[in-house]
Design an enzyme around this catalytic site. Structure first.
Site, mmCIF file in Angstrom:
data_model
loop_
_atom_site.group_PDB
_atom_site.id
_atom_site.type_symbol
_atom_site.label_atom_id
_atom_site.label_comp_id
_atom_site.label_asym_id
_atom_site.label_seq_id
_atom_site.Cartn_x
_atom_site.Cartn_y
_atom_site.Cartn_z
ATOM 1 N N TRP A 40 0.780 -1.294 0.015
ATOM 2 C CA TRP A 40 -0.183 -0.085 0.183
ATOM 3 C C TRP A 40 0.762 1.331 -0.051
ATOM 4 O O TRP A 40 1.962 1.285 0.778
ATOM 5 C CB TRP A 40 -0.954 0.043 1.271
ATOM 6 C CG TRP A 40 -1.710 1.434 1.475
ATOM 7 C CD1 TRP A 40 -2.504 1.765 0.605
ATOM 8 C CD2 TRP A 40 -1.471 2.394 2.055
ATOM 9 N NE1 TRP A 40 -2.991 2.822 0.737
ATOM 10 C CE2 TRP A 40 -2.166 3.468 1.682
ATOM 11 C CE3 TRP A 40 -0.401 2.762 3.094
ATOM 12 C CZ2 TRP A 40 -2.281 4.654 2.349
ATOM 13 C CZ3 TRP A 40 -0.412 3.972 3.517
ATOM 14 C CH2 TRP A 40 -1.179 4.945 3.318
ATOM 15 N N GLU B 78 -2.910 -2.863 -2.591
ATOM 16 C CA GLU B 78 -4.099 -2.504 -1.929
ATOM 17 C C GLU B 78 -4.416 -0.626 -2.471
ATOM 18 O O GLU B 78 -3.531 0.039 -2.330
ATOM 19 C CB GLU B 78 -3.783 -2.378 -0.377
ATOM 20 C CG GLU B 78 -4.790 -1.935 0.321
ATOM 21 C CD GLU B 78 -4.328 -1.872 1.816
ATOM 22 O OE1 GLU B 78 -3.310 -2.095 2.157
ATOM 23 O OE2 GLU B 78 -5.457 -1.445 2.700
ATOM 24 N N LYS C 15 -7.004 2.480 -2.901
ATOM 25 C CA LYS C 15 -7.798 3.244 -1.804
ATOM 26 C C LYS C 15 -8.647 4.539 -2.720
ATOM 27 O O LYS C 15 -7.705 4.924 -3.609
ATOM 28 C CB LYS C 15 -6.815 3.912 -1.123
ATOM 29 C CG LYS C 15 -7.248 4.687 0.349
ATOM 30 C CD LYS C 15 -6.219 4.968 1.428
ATOM 31 C CE LYS C 15 -6.951 5.882 2.547
ATOM 32 N NZ LYS C 15 -6.084 5.852 3.693
ATOM 33 N N ASP D 152 -9.328 -3.348 0.911
ATOM 34 C CA ASP D 152 -9.529 -2.937 2.410
ATOM 35 C C ASP D 152 -10.872 -2.141 2.287
ATOM 36 O O ASP D 152 -11.289 -1.201 1.551
ATOM 37 C CB ASP D 152 -8.472 -1.748 2.721
ATOM 38 C CG ASP D 152 -8.547 -1.318 4.053
ATOM 39 O OD1 ASP D 152 -9.617 -0.836 4.574
ATOM 40 O OD2 ASP D 152 -7.561 -1.250 4.725
ATOM 41 N N HIS E 22 -11.820 1.564 2.247
ATOM 42 C CA HIS E 22 -11.208 2.253 1.016
ATOM 43 C C HIS E 22 -11.867 2.535 -0.185
ATOM 44 O O HIS E 22 -11.443 2.699 -1.222
ATOM 45 C CB HIS E 22 -9.694 1.625 0.600
ATOM 46 C CG HIS E 22 -8.558 1.603 1.324
ATOM 47 N ND1 HIS E 22 -7.109 0.984 1.300
ATOM 48 C CD2 HIS E 22 -8.547 2.076 2.759
ATOM 49 C CE1 HIS E 22 -6.533 1.446 2.388
ATOM 50 N NE2 HIS E 22 -7.389 1.894 3.249
ATOM 51 N N HIS F 67 -8.327 -6.451 3.899
ATOM 52 C CA HIS F 67 -8.150 -5.755 5.034
ATOM 53 C C HIS F 67 -9.507 -5.565 5.516
ATOM 54 O O HIS F 67 -10.022 -4.782 5.144
ATOM 55 C CB HIS F 67 -7.275 -4.541 4.926
ATOM 56 C CG HIS F 67 -5.858 -4.610 5.133
ATOM 57 N ND1 HIS F 67 -4.671 -3.621 4.732
ATOM 58 C CD2 HIS F 67 -4.979 -5.725 5.214
ATOM 59 C CE1 HIS F 67 -3.717 -4.000 4.938
ATOM 60 N NE2 HIS F 67 -3.859 -5.202 5.305
ATOM 61 N N ASP G 76 -13.541 8.099 6.985
ATOM 62 C CA ASP G 76 -12.246 7.476 7.673
ATOM 63 C C ASP G 76 -12.449 5.920 7.797
ATOM 64 O O ASP G 76 -13.548 5.127 8.346
ATOM 65 C CB ASP G 76 -12.122 8.167 9.093
ATOM 66 C CG ASP G 76 -10.893 8.015 9.629
ATOM 67 O OD1 ASP G 76 -9.991 7.692 8.945
ATOM 68 O OD2 ASP G 76 -10.789 8.006 10.842
ATOM 69 N N ASP H 80 -10.339 2.216 9.368
ATOM 70 C CA ASP H 80 -9.492 1.972 10.155
ATOM 71 C C ASP H 80 -10.076 1.851 11.651
ATOM 72 O O ASP H 80 -9.411 1.936 12.720
ATOM 73 C CB ASP H 80 -8.263 2.638 10.256
ATOM 74 C CG ASP H 80 -7.469 2.547 9.015
ATOM 75 O OD1 ASP H 80 -7.454 1.366 8.442
ATOM 76 O OD2 ASP H 80 -6.726 3.493 8.507
ATOM 77 N N ASP I 20 -7.249 -5.002 9.826
ATOM 78 C CA ASP I 20 -6.437 -3.410 9.605
ATOM 79 C C ASP I 20 -7.402 -2.492 10.338
ATOM 80 O O ASP I 20 -8.286 -1.874 9.740
ATOM 81 C CB ASP I 20 -6.296 -3.036 8.233
ATOM 82 C CG ASP I 20 -5.302 -1.921 8.007
ATOM 83 O OD1 ASP I 20 -4.846 -1.497 9.079
ATOM 84 O OD2 ASP I 20 -5.382 -1.187 6.879
HETATM 85 C C1 RNT Z 1 -3.819 2.574 4.850
HETATM 86 C C2 RNT Z 1 -4.036 1.048 4.478
HETATM 87 C C3 RNT Z 1 -2.844 0.327 5.096
HETATM 88 C C4 RNT Z 1 -2.486 0.563 6.512
HETATM 89 C C5 RNT Z 1 -1.454 -0.434 6.906
HETATM 90 C C6 RNT Z 1 -0.898 0.081 8.288
HETATM 91 O O1 RNT Z 1 -5.109 3.371 4.459
HETATM 92 O O2 RNT Z 1 -5.266 0.757 5.004
HETATM 93 O O3 RNT Z 1 -3.173 -0.937 4.766
HETATM 94 O O4 RNT Z 1 -3.572 0.584 7.092
HETATM 95 O O5 RNT Z 1 -0.499 -0.670 6.135
HETATM 96 ZN ZN ZN Z 2 -5.422 -1.654 4.733
#
Ligand code: RNT
Ligand code: ZN
Length: 412
Positions: free
Chosen positions: A181, A222, A224, A255, A258, A282, A290, A292, A322
């Site tokens: 990423w 990955e 986003k 993810d 994302h 992820h 946001d 995470d 993640d």
């Molecule tokens: C960031 C990505 C990535 C990170 C990690 C720490 O937006 O999701 O995967 O969260 O690599």
């Molecule tokens: Zn991620």
């Protein structure tokens, strides 16, 4: 009759075998990220997460060195359930004072992690090059930078990570997923959208040009949609990486924080499974713009796991977590998210998928809707408790975390 026995009978009426579901749900590996333990700071001196990535909160007791992080992982993992892997970032290299930058990392810098993973009896180790929190993130760019030195540095870092991943795969006797990423993007309207993407493509080609064990090292990219500070343009977008991965025979990592909030990763999984042998995830929880947030037992998580299960893809989809929350007890955050993921897997295995599929194919949509609503009220909790007791995992784990906070975290 125990609550579980009643539940078992109830599920059996729908043709669902709770015994098989418990076994299968516990056996799916979940790759747990090391970075929830220290707010993505790492051990190599990069400092607080920066360069496209941010953690908020300052709850007491953040792990500040390898020993503390190991102790916290040990504590957290002991309260998780089912088969576990460890997901490391390159910034967690154990350097012991050696002056070496990320382009020079070697397997030996991760040997202590291998030893630790073996001690814990983990299923394997997964890996991530760290292209943030570093002085060579120049103007927010890494692999797509117009500065050739910057690009070369990061290409070499990723090549080093492939060698380290081979080492993990060999040592753990388990395939290692290497997920790339990058934070690259622009805050405001681009003057050139293609140039950075062509440079990223070239960088990835350079990285993948090194011979590596393609059987045991699985490379993922990955995407986003946007990030804080890069609202207008992300170089590594979904379309870019899906096409790149398809052409190069690597895989995509999705993810679920994302994408646009109305786009669902649960729907993307079967789309990719039509073309790929491996899909990496992820698992996270997006809140508005946001990603995470700590994973919770919510609808989209259940739907993601449901797709994995009903596509028969528990061995094709590599589930990684993640999230990073520094505003609450970090160990509790870790455990909550991991347990939610496992709960959702079990939930997914306790649905009458075949019956529902037949209803769909027979256009019996009225019955399908009614059945789905009934299944939502099946006694899932009793089956989850049974899984916990068979895994020797406690239900009231928060007590344990609070005493660890008192004895260990609060005196750091
Ligand atoms: C960031 C990505 C990535 C990170 C990690 C720490 O937006 O999701 O995967 O969260 O690599
Ligand atoms: Zn991620």
């Amino acid at each position: 009759m125990t609550a579980y026995q009643l539940a078992k009978e109830e599920y059996a009426k729908f043709g669902i075998d709770t015994e098989a579901a418990i076994k299968a749900a516990a056996a799916v590996p979940i790759s747990v990220h090391c970075w929830q333990g220290d707010d993505v700071v790492g051990l190599d001196g990069g400092g607080a997460a920066s360069g496209g990535i941010q953690t908020t909160g300052n709850y007491l007791g953040r792990a500040t060195d390898f020993e503390e992080l190991k102790a916290d992982i040990k504590e957290a993992f002991s309260l998780m359930t089912g088969k576990l892997r460890l997901n490391l970032h390159a910034s967690y290299a154990v350097l012991n004072g050696e002056k070496v930058d990320r382009d020079g990392y070697e397997p030996k810098h991760f040997a202590p992690w291998v030893q630790f993973a073996k001690e814990l009896g983990l299923d394997g180790i997964d890996f991530n090059p760290t292209l943030f929190s570093h002085k060579n993130v120049k103007d927010g760019l890494t692999l797509s930078s117009p500065d050739e030195n910057i690009r070369t540095f990061w290409v070499n870092h990723c090549k080093a990570c492939l060698r380290i991943a081979e080492y993990f795969a060999r040592e753990m006797n388990s395939k290692c997923l290497v997920n790339i990423w990058i934070p690259d993007g622009l805050k405001d309207v681009p003057a050139d959208r293609l140039g950075p993407r062509l440079r990223l493509k070239q960088s990835l080609d350079d990285i993948l040009s090194v011979p590596y064990d393609k059987e045991n090292v699985l490379v993922a990219v990955e995407s986003k949609v946007f990030g804080i500070g890069v609202e207008s343009y992300t170089v590594g977008s979904n379309e870019f990486y899906q096409n790149y991965a398809a052409k190069k025979g690597i895989c995509c990592l999705l993810d679920n924080g994302h994408y646009h909030p109305l786009e669902y990763v649960s729907d993307k999984i079967p789309a990719l499974l039509a073309f790929y042998d491996t899909v990496a995830l992820h698992v996270t929880r997006g809140v508005r713009w946001d990603s995470d947030h700590v994973v919770l037992f919510e609808d989209e998580l259940k739907e993601i796991m449901t797709e994995i299960v009903r596509c028969g893809a528990t061995e094709k989809v590599r589930i990684g977590l993640d999230y990073f929350d520094a505003s609450i007890n970090r160990i509790a955050a870790w455990v909550t998210g991991q347990r939610a993921a496992r709960e959702a897997l079990l939930f997914a295995m306790l649905q009458p998928h075949e019956t529902m599929r037949k209803m769909q194919d027979g256009a019996r949509f009225t019955e399908l809707m009614a059945l789905r609503e009934r299944c939502k009220l099946l006694p899932f909790g009793a089956v989850w408790k049974e899984l916990l007791s068979r895994e020797n995992a406690r239900e009231d784990w928060i007590e344990e975390v609070l005493s660890y906070e008192k004895d260990v975290l609060s005196v750091r």
